[in-house]
Design a protein around this motif. Sequence first.
Motif, short mmCIF file in Angstrom:
data_model
loop_
_atom_site.label_atom_id
_atom_site.label_comp_id
_atom_site.label_asym_id
_atom_site.label_seq_id
_atom_site.Cartn_x
_atom_site.Cartn_y
_atom_site.Cartn_z
N LEU A 35 0.59 -1.16 -0.06
CA LEU A 35 0.24 0.08 -0.07
C LEU A 35 0.95 1.23 -0.36
O LEU A 35 0.43 2.05 -0.51
CB LEU A 35 -1.00 -0.35 1.23
CG LEU A 35 -1.68 1.44 1.31
CD1 LEU A 35 -2.78 1.39 0.03
CD2 LEU A 35 -2.87 1.15 3.05
N ALA A 36 2.10 1.13 0.99
CA ALA A 36 2.77 2.15 0.51
C ALA A 36 3.95 2.74 -0.77
O ALA A 36 3.94 3.67 -0.95
CB ALA A 36 3.62 2.39 2.03
N ALA A 37 4.49 1.35 -1.07
CA ALA A 37 4.50 1.27 -2.67
C ALA A 37 4.26 1.74 -3.46
O ALA A 37 4.47 3.24 -4.40
CB ALA A 37 5.32 -0.02 -2.76
N ALA A 38 2.77 2.10 -3.80
CA ALA A 38 1.55 2.36 -4.48
C ALA A 38 1.61 4.52 -3.79
O ALA A 38 1.37 4.42 -5.51
CB ALA A 38 -0.09 1.65 -4.61
N ARG A 39 1.73 4.14 -2.96
CA ARG A 39 1.45 5.66 -3.02
C ARG A 39 2.85 6.60 -3.06
O ARG A 39 2.43 7.39 -3.85
CB ARG A 39 1.42 6.44 -1.60
CG ARG A 39 -0.21 5.67 -1.32
CD ARG A 39 -0.44 6.36 0.33
NE ARG A 39 -1.84 5.53 1.18
CZ ARG A 39 -1.95 5.67 2.42
NH1 ARG A 39 -1.50 6.03 3.15
NH2 ARG A 39 -3.64 4.73 3.02
N LEU A 40 3.52 5.66 -3.18
CA LEU A 40 4.84 6.43 -3.07
C LEU A 40 5.37 5.95 -5.01
O LEU A 40 6.50 6.73 -5.10
CB LEU A 40 6.19 6.22 -2.52
CG LEU A 40 6.23 6.25 -1.64
CD1 LEU A 40 6.97 5.50 0.12
CD2 LEU A 40 5.93 7.63 -0.52
N GLY A 41 5.02 5.11 -5.87
CA GLY A 41 4.91 5.03 -7.01
C GLY A 41 6.38 4.40 -6.88
O GLY A 41 6.80 4.75 -8.05
N ILE A 42 6.45 4.20 -6.22
CA ILE A 42 7.97 2.68 -6.35
C ILE A 42 8.00 1.86 -7.44
O ILE A 42 9.13 1.74 -8.15
CB ILE A 42 8.34 2.10 -4.99
CG1 ILE A 42 8.58 3.27 -3.78
CG2 ILE A 42 9.13 1.40 -4.97
CD1 ILE A 42 8.32 2.05 -2.49
N LEU A 43 6.87 1.86 -8.35
CA LEU A 43 7.26 0.88 -8.98
C LEU A 43 6.98 1.15 -10.09
O LEU A 43 7.30 0.48 -11.70
CB LEU A 43 5.80 -0.19 -9.03
CG LEU A 43 6.03 -1.54 -7.49
CD1 LEU A 43 4.91 -2.53 -7.97
CD2 LEU A 43 7.13 -1.75 -6.99
N GLU A 44 6.96 2.42 -10.51
CA GLU A 44 6.57 3.29 -11.45
C GLU A 44 8.48 3.68 -12.45
O GLU A 44 9.19 3.89 -10.92
CB GLU A 44 5.90 4.62 -11.70
CG GLU A 44 4.85 4.65 -10.95
CD GLU A 44 4.02 5.45 -10.76
OE1 GLU A 44 4.60 6.57 -10.69
OE2 GLU A 44 3.00 5.85 -10.36
N ARG A 45 7.98 3.71 -13.43
CA ARG A 45 9.40 3.85 -13.93
C ARG A 45 10.28 5.57 -13.95
O ARG A 45 9.19 6.10 -13.73
CB ARG A 45 9.40 3.40 -15.38
CG ARG A 45 9.08 2.47 -16.76
CD ARG A 45 9.58 2.05 -17.50
NE ARG A 45 9.88 0.28 -17.55
CZ ARG A 45 9.48 0.29 -19.21
NH1 ARG A 45 9.84 1.05 -20.29
NH2 ARG A 45 9.80 -1.59 -19.06
#
Length: 328
Positions: A165-175
Amino acid sequence: MAQFLVEWLFQGKFFILFSFVFGWGFAVQIASAERAGQSAMRRLGLRLTGLAVLGIAHGLLVFAGDILLLYALLGTGLLLLRNAPLRVLYRVMAAGIVLGIAGLAVLGAVLPELLASLPPPPASGGYRGGLVDSIAQRTSEWPSAFAFVLLFNGPVAFAAFAAGLAAARLGILERGSPLHARLDRALPLLLAGGLALNAIYAMSMSGLLGEGLAALAGFSLLAVAAPILSAAYLLLILRAARFWGTPEFLARAGRMSLTCYVLEGILAGIVFNGYGFKLYGAVGAAGCLAIALGIAAMTHVIASGWLRIFKEGPLEILLRRWTRLADR
């Protein structure tokens, strides 16, 4: 060697990846509900209820070690954290790891005595028996199996939910994400540390650390070691996808991961149970590893064939239709 390999590289690692994606998917579904002007609480509440029903059916009919019911129950807690600040999610992640260590310590302390006290299954029934015998044995095993899953998977799974959930908010998976770039640079350290720490866990499982406190500490270390190696695996997957793309057969299986999870259990039941090829207790670790790889490959083939005709897997369709009751 095969048993050590599984415990070192696989056991206890991949449910964390699945849990991370579960938490990340929560953020996606919340955003989708908000765009549609729907209540995220109602939509996700219905989805978790449907997942719980599927988990109960899966646990009784297919695999007593089912994790779907646990995900549905833990997902209720994540639903309450859907708007929590990032600092709260970080604390939940840390608490999950601490509780995971405690849960594994309890499990490691009581499991040997518990297993020794259990009566042997009847030779004519259980997994060597027919379909009804297998369901009866799974039903009797389910309470203890769920308690095991709760201690072994529960705290770390919830920590991974919060991380997703935190990763989605921070956009960690985005290029192009700065945070992803920082994590990517840390990949060699994560991989080396994860491999070393999980080797200690595998040594405890194989008896190389004896049967005392060292073995218990090595077993409990999984709550720290597994997330580190899982993070390295995730970064390796993202790096491979960035340079070589995602093979279509993997993407198709990922699009129907719920169905594939249940299907793997069904295929394994046919291989091992008395209503199938009756290999339960007759195959060593190396043979089981080969069978597991074969089942995974067959699952991918079935998923690819199904998605050539339909847009989603059968269980995904069922869960989506149940969730859409929230839109009415």
